[in-house]
Design a protein around this motif. Structure first.
Motif, PDB file in Angstrom:
ATOM      1  N   ASN A  55      62.646  10.559  18.798  1.00 10.38           N
ATOM      2  CA  ASN A  55      62.273  11.110  20.246  1.00 10.38           C
ATOM      3  C   ASN A  55      61.040  12.355  19.814  1.00 10.38           C
ATOM      4  N   LEU A  56      61.560  12.917  18.745  1.00 10.49           N
ATOM      5  CA  LEU A  56      60.213  14.274  18.934  1.00 10.49           C
ATOM      6  C   LEU A  56      59.317  13.670  18.517  1.00 10.49           C
TER       7      LEU A  56
ATOM      8  N   GLU B 112      57.576  11.120  19.516  1.00  8.27           N
ATOM      9  CA  GLU B 112      57.503  10.140  20.660  1.00  8.27           C
ATOM     10  C   GLU B 112      56.721  11.194  21.768  1.00  8.27           C
ATOM     11  N   LYS B 113      58.036  12.258  22.395  1.00  9.18           N
ATOM     12  CA  LYS B 113      57.248  13.150  23.054  1.00  9.18           C
ATOM     13  C   LYS B 113      56.239  13.264  22.449  1.00  9.18           C
ATOM     14  N   TYR B 114      55.430  14.325  21.427  1.00  3.13           N
ATOM     15  CA  TYR B 114      55.133  15.315  21.115  1.00  3.13           C
ATOM     16  C   TYR B 114      53.891  14.851  20.651  1.00  3.13           C
ATOM     17  N   ASN B 115      53.504  13.533  20.334  1.00  3.79           N
ATOM     18  CA  ASN B 115      52.940  12.845  19.736  1.00  3.79           C
ATOM     19  C   ASN B 115      51.718  13.053  19.575  1.00  3.79           C
TER      20      ASN B 115
ATOM     21  N   ASN C 267      67.002  11.847  16.309  1.00  2.00           N
ATOM     22  CA  ASN C 267      66.432  13.203  17.462  1.00  2.00           C
ATOM     23  C   ASN C 267      64.656  12.909  16.861  1.00  2.00           C
TER      24      ASN C 267
END
Length: 247
Positions: free
Chosen positions: A202-203, A205-208, A199
């Motif tokens: 993923n977070l 990477e999504k909000y880098n 998790n």
């Protein structure tokens, strides 16, 4: 100062009197109702985990994405907490990420504690967390940070963590008992989600590109892992940058 602020200030003062907190809370009809309906169940839940209500200390973990609040407890003097119950958050607002200003509809994320109880809340029963904390005051919109973020009943929110009226009776009672046993601060950690390795990856990477979120989640991840490993609370130090040192 408005009526709500006066009530919260008075109750905070009363909470500093050893052994008097429960007595003062039970002056209110909703609290008496909570004891009549939930006390036996609270004692049963604690007994099953070998926690004595006379030695109670508690810790709350909230997860925004999963819409859950975990209640952990231990006997005073013990190191390890035990999971007692998980409550459903029945309404959310905003997106993943911290609260940075009044009116953004965000539920805060970070390291907090309960700083006031309101037995006459507009939302049945409520427990306020100490938003804005030191990190929020450094990184948030300083002229208008907002406040009065609570765990409460009534299933409505513009930044709080509501559970049902039926369940707030029980959770409120747990918190009263811990305060009455001398726990000065009930810690509350609010996470964007369960920060498993997957998790978290993923977070990030999504909000880098959103460094404010990623930095906070990195600090929260360290605390999440340490608690899961030891079942005891790490020491959290607020740094001048708004970040946290986790030991």
């Amino acid at each position: 100062m408005n009526k709500l602020a006066l009530i919260l200030t008075a109750l905070l003062f009363l909470s500093l009197m050893p052994g008097k907190f429960k007595e003062n809370q039970k002056r209110y009809s909703r609290v008496r109702t909570a004891y009549a309906e939930k006390e036996a169940g609270v004692i049963k839940l604690l007994t099953e985990k070998l926690v004595e209500i006379e030695k109670l200390e508690i810790y709350l973990r909230a997860f925004k994405y999963e819409k859950k609040i975990e209640l952990w407890a231990r006997n005073k003097g013990e190191k390890k907490f035990k999971l007692i119950k998980i409550y459903d958050v029945c309404r959310t607002s905003g997106r993943l990420g911290p609260k940075r200003k009044e009116g953004d509809f965000q539920i805060p994320e970070g390291f907090y504690h309960i700083d006031a109880f309101n037995p006459a809340s507009s939302y049945y029963l409520s427990m306020r967390i100490n938003y804005p904390n030191k990190s929020d005051r450094i990184l948030g919109y300083k002229q208008k940070l907002g406040g009065n973020i609570c765990i409460h009943g009534d299933c409505v929110t513009i930044g709080c963590l509501p559970i049902t009226d039926n369940e707030i009776k029980e959770l409120y009672l747990f918190c009263i008992e811990a305060k009455d046993c001398g726990q000065s601060k009930i810690p509350v950690t609010v996470y964007p989600a369960r920060l498993t390795d997957n998790n978290y990856k993923n977070l990030v990477e999504k909000y880098n590109s959103e460094k404010d979120k990623v930095n906070l989640w990195t600090d929260l991840k360290a605390a999440y892992d340490k608690f899961n490993e030891s079942k005891s609370l790490p020491t959290v130090t607020f740094l001048q940058s708004g970040r946290h040192e986790i030991k």
